[in-house]
Design an enzyme around this catalytic site. Structure first.
Site, mmCIF file in Angstrom:
data_model
loop_
_atom_site.group_PDB
_atom_site.id
_atom_site.type_symbol
_atom_site.label_atom_id
_atom_site.label_comp_id
_atom_site.label_asym_id
_atom_site.label_seq_id
_atom_site.Cartn_x
_atom_site.Cartn_y
_atom_site.Cartn_z
ATOM 1 N N LYS A 106 1.116 -1.113 -0.352
ATOM 2 C CA LYS A 106 0.278 -0.148 0.642
ATOM 3 C C LYS A 106 0.904 1.289 0.080
ATOM 4 O O LYS A 106 1.413 1.588 1.158
ATOM 5 C CB LYS A 106 -0.883 0.079 1.033
ATOM 6 N N GLU A 120 8.595 16.067 15.468
ATOM 7 C CA GLU A 120 9.594 15.699 13.889
ATOM 8 C C GLU A 120 8.910 16.877 13.293
ATOM 9 O O GLU A 120 7.340 16.973 12.893
ATOM 10 C CB GLU A 120 9.505 14.580 13.517
HETATM 11 P P1 NAD Z 1 1.802 8.233 7.682
HETATM 12 O O1 NAD Z 1 1.982 7.803 8.873
HETATM 13 O O2 NAD Z 1 0.840 9.622 7.328
HETATM 14 O O3 NAD Z 1 1.651 7.662 6.536
HETATM 15 C C1 NAD Z 1 2.215 5.923 6.446
HETATM 16 C C2 NAD Z 1 1.455 4.684 4.913
HETATM 17 O O4 NAD Z 1 0.256 4.401 6.380
HETATM 18 C C3 NAD Z 1 0.525 5.485 3.807
HETATM 19 O O5 NAD Z 1 0.228 4.755 3.148
HETATM 20 C C4 NAD Z 1 -1.545 6.008 4.074
HETATM 21 O O6 NAD Z 1 -1.297 5.726 3.777
HETATM 22 C C5 NAD Z 1 -0.470 4.798 5.728
HETATM 23 N N1 NAD Z 1 -1.860 4.472 6.703
HETATM 24 C C6 NAD Z 1 -2.512 6.200 7.175
HETATM 25 N N2 NAD Z 1 -3.516 5.430 8.212
HETATM 26 C C7 NAD Z 1 -3.063 4.252 8.214
HETATM 27 C C8 NAD Z 1 -3.654 3.692 9.105
HETATM 28 N N3 NAD Z 1 -4.999 3.680 9.800
HETATM 29 N N4 NAD Z 1 -3.537 2.183 8.949
HETATM 30 C C9 NAD Z 1 -2.939 1.108 7.985
HETATM 31 N N5 NAD Z 1 -2.581 2.527 7.310
HETATM 32 C C10 NAD Z 1 -2.213 3.655 7.001
HETATM 33 O O7 NAD Z 1 3.535 9.101 6.555
HETATM 34 P P2 NAD Z 1 3.918 9.409 6.155
HETATM 35 O O8 NAD Z 1 3.454 11.167 5.744
HETATM 36 O O9 NAD Z 1 3.401 9.347 4.720
HETATM 37 O O10 NAD Z 1 5.395 9.793 5.769
HETATM 38 C C11 NAD Z 1 6.467 10.433 7.358
HETATM 39 C C12 NAD Z 1 6.407 9.616 8.004
HETATM 40 O O11 NAD Z 1 7.385 8.911 7.722
HETATM 41 C C13 NAD Z 1 7.793 10.573 8.306
HETATM 42 O O12 NAD Z 1 7.042 10.614 10.754
HETATM 43 C C14 NAD Z 1 8.951 9.051 9.243
HETATM 44 O O13 NAD Z 1 9.865 9.363 9.666
HETATM 45 C C15 NAD Z 1 8.299 7.829 8.625
HETATM 46 N N6 NAD Z 1 9.288 7.069 7.258
HETATM 47 C C16 NAD Z 1 10.043 6.078 8.806
HETATM 48 C C17 NAD Z 1 11.561 5.344 8.289
HETATM 49 C C18 NAD Z 1 11.907 5.159 9.056
HETATM 50 O O14 NAD Z 1 12.629 3.624 8.464
HETATM 51 N N7 NAD Z 1 11.969 4.876 9.948
HETATM 52 C C19 NAD Z 1 11.197 5.697 6.415
HETATM 53 C C20 NAD Z 1 10.741 7.113 6.050
HETATM 54 C C21 NAD Z 1 9.495 7.581 6.435
#
Ligand code: NAD
Length: 489
Positions: free
Chosen positions: A172, A381
């Site tokens: 996804k 963050e």
């Molecule tokens: P997000 O949590 O908003 O979304 C991530 C994904 O989760 C998207 O595909 C979204 O549609 C999906 N999602 C949303 N609600 C959900 C739910 N209830 N259940 C399952 N899936 C759901 O994050 P974002 O804004 O897309 O990405 C940025 C974040 O990702 C930042 O906090 C960043 O630090 C983190 N990140 C972490 C790593 C790591 O390796 N630790 C790497 C890249 C990004």
């Protein structure tokens, strides 16, 4: 610490289950694509297809799986520019960065091509007359939920550990960047993966939630924010599913006076400005020794002014726009709140002067000085090109300040004192400690967060644990009568 799962007003205003995914180019404001969300019935069908494909994949020899992954790596490399262009248009990623990420993605696939045929169990020590051993089995079907900051690379690096261990994946991708994952699925099929082994579903967060909660899904790999990660972790617990959670960070970088200060300044700017600061492990909290704080900050400001911000498709560009208006506004709010709380915006703080009139969501490299521990720019963050600068006087104080965070993803130390590096590395509460370098991520190197930054490990051999389950087998080999605690029976 946030523990409530109530939707915030911002979350409640987000698009819902059945809303189309409208992808907007953050450089031009143009709509790149509109995609319908995967329906619940289509998700059921995807799970059913994945089940069949996984059985086929698992029954293939390690060598056959290895050849497919190797072929996938060749296709990823051959289509690197096409994939990077898709990511650039969806997220504003600098094309040059996308190209190098996709070269790296191909390398991830090559590493797993060499690893998939080397998944061993163990022969165990056991009593006379008994022979015991373990085998490592795949879990079955993995939900792989991705963010938008490295879309093509993530759709490879996060799917390879489950695939390499014999699982099927349903990906996804983020609603901001679904196109490269869709293309990656076509390349997976072309490489020889059984149909249904690598599938992509599209939609907003609710589709991700349905996927991880689906009773046919056995394992979860989630990369994203802490808030969503907490929801996913609860869903995983309810379904007794193994989950790897790779979440957000607020990674400290500590600079001592004995460091090579030119290297440190360059490394820190790359660390906070690469991908416009939208990297989980960005070194967003600078702690600089008080004796060099003024000189070092001046060096950072002078170099930051030379960073080329602009059109991500331009080969000269080093920093592109942030991904969307919501992210732009969030970054601006952090900058405003830092000023309101008494910090100083010493560089940047808004749109770059040369791009003041354009459409793109550009933010100038921003350096905020006089930051204290309790300010939100120091605690939360930002996920933008914003460096928060504070000072320390002793090594103990530096460690205490570095650890004063809910996050524990990466950390960075700049010093020429090797013993100090080792001392600090032992005390820092983070999954990764770097010394005298900016972020290093590679397929063979474990990467995972402590505290709220995550659970389990995404890369290297450590990832195998999350993608398999261990079965113990015991065989009675003694040829005498069955040993019995029940005489006379
Ligand atoms: P997000 O949590 O908003 O979304 C991530 C994904 O989760 C998207 O595909 C979204 O549609 C999906 N999602 C949303 N609600 C959900 C739910 N209830 N259940 C399952 N899936 C759901 O994050 P974002 O804004 O897309 O990405 C940025 C974040 O990702 C930042 O906090 C960043 O630090 C983190 N990140 C972490 C790593 C790591 O390796 N630790 C790497 C890249 C990004």
């Amino acid at each position: 610490m946030t523990t409530t799962l109530e939707a915030t007003p911002q979350q409640a205003a987000l698009p819902g289950r059945d809303d189309d995914v409208v992808v907007v180019n953050p450089t031009t404001g143009e709509t790149v694509a509109t995609l319908a969300p995967t329906s619940a019935a289509d998700l059921d069908e995807a799970v059913a297809r994945a089940k069949v494909a996984q059985r086929t994949w698992r029954s293939m020899s390690g060598d056959a799986r290895s050849q497919v992954l190797w072929r996938w790596s060749e296709l990823i490399e051959a289509h690197g520019e096409e994939l990077a262009t898709l990511d650039s248009r969806c997220t504003g990623k600098v094309l040059r960065d996308g190209l190098s990420e996709n070269k790296n993605a191909a390398r991830y696939a090559r590493w797993w091509a060499g690893r998939t045929d080397k998944l061993f169990g163990e022969q165990l020590e056991d009593a006379a007359g008994r022979f015991s051993y373990t085998i490592r089995e795949p879990l079955g079907i993995f939900a792989v939920v991705l963010p938008w900051n490295a879309p093509a690379l993530g759709s490879v690096s996060r799917t390879l550990p489950p695939l390499g261990c014999g699982n099927a994946v349903i990906v996804k991708p983020s609603e901001f960047s679904p196109l490269s994952a869709l293309r990656m699925a076509e390349l997976a099929l072309e490489a020889g993966m059984p149909e249904g082994l690598y599938q992509v579903v599209t939609g907003h967060g609710a589709v991700g939630a349905e996927l991880v909660e689906h009773e046919g899904v056995d394992g979860i790999s989630f990369t994203g924010s802490v808030t969503t990660g907490r929801r996913v972790n609860l869903a995983a617990a309810a379904g007794f599913k193994k989950a790897t959670l790779e979440l957000g960070g607020k990674s400290p970088v500590v600079v001592f006076p004995d460091a090579d200060l030119d290297d440190a300044a360059l490394g820190i700017l790359i660390g906070i400005l690469m991908n416009a600061g939208q990297i989980c492990a960005a070194n967003s909290r600078l702690l600089v020794h008080e004796s060099i704080a003024e000189e070092f900050t001046a060096k950072l400001i002078e170099r930051a002014a030379r960073v080329k911000v602009g059109d991500p498709m331009d080969p000269e560009t080093q920093v592109g726009p942030v991904v969307c208006q919501r992210q732009y506004d969030k970054v601006m709010d952090f900058i405003a709140s830092a000023e309101a709380e008494g910090a100083t915006v010493s560089a940047g703080g808004g749109r770059p002067v040369h791009l003041a009139e354009g459409k793109g969501l550009f933010i100038a490299p921003t350096i905020i000085t006089g930051v204290s521990a309790d300010m939100s720019v120091n605690r939360e963050e930002v996920f933008g090109p914003v460096l928060a600068v504070g000072t320390f006087s002793t090594e103990e104080e530096a460690v205490a300040q570095a650890n004063d965070s809910e996050f524990g993803l990466a950390s960075y130390i700049w010093t020429s004192d090797g013993a100090r590096i080792h001392r600090m590395a032992e005390q820092i509460e983070a999954g990764v400690v770097h010394a005298n370098t900016y972020l290093v991520m590679d397929v063979q190197l474990p990467f995972g967060g402590f505290k709220q930054s995550g659970v389990s490990n995404a890369f290297g051999n450590e990832a195998i644990e999350a993608c398999t389950q261990v079965k113990r087998i015991t065989i009675r080999t003694g040829d005498g009568p069955l040993p019995s605690p029940w005489p006379g029976v």
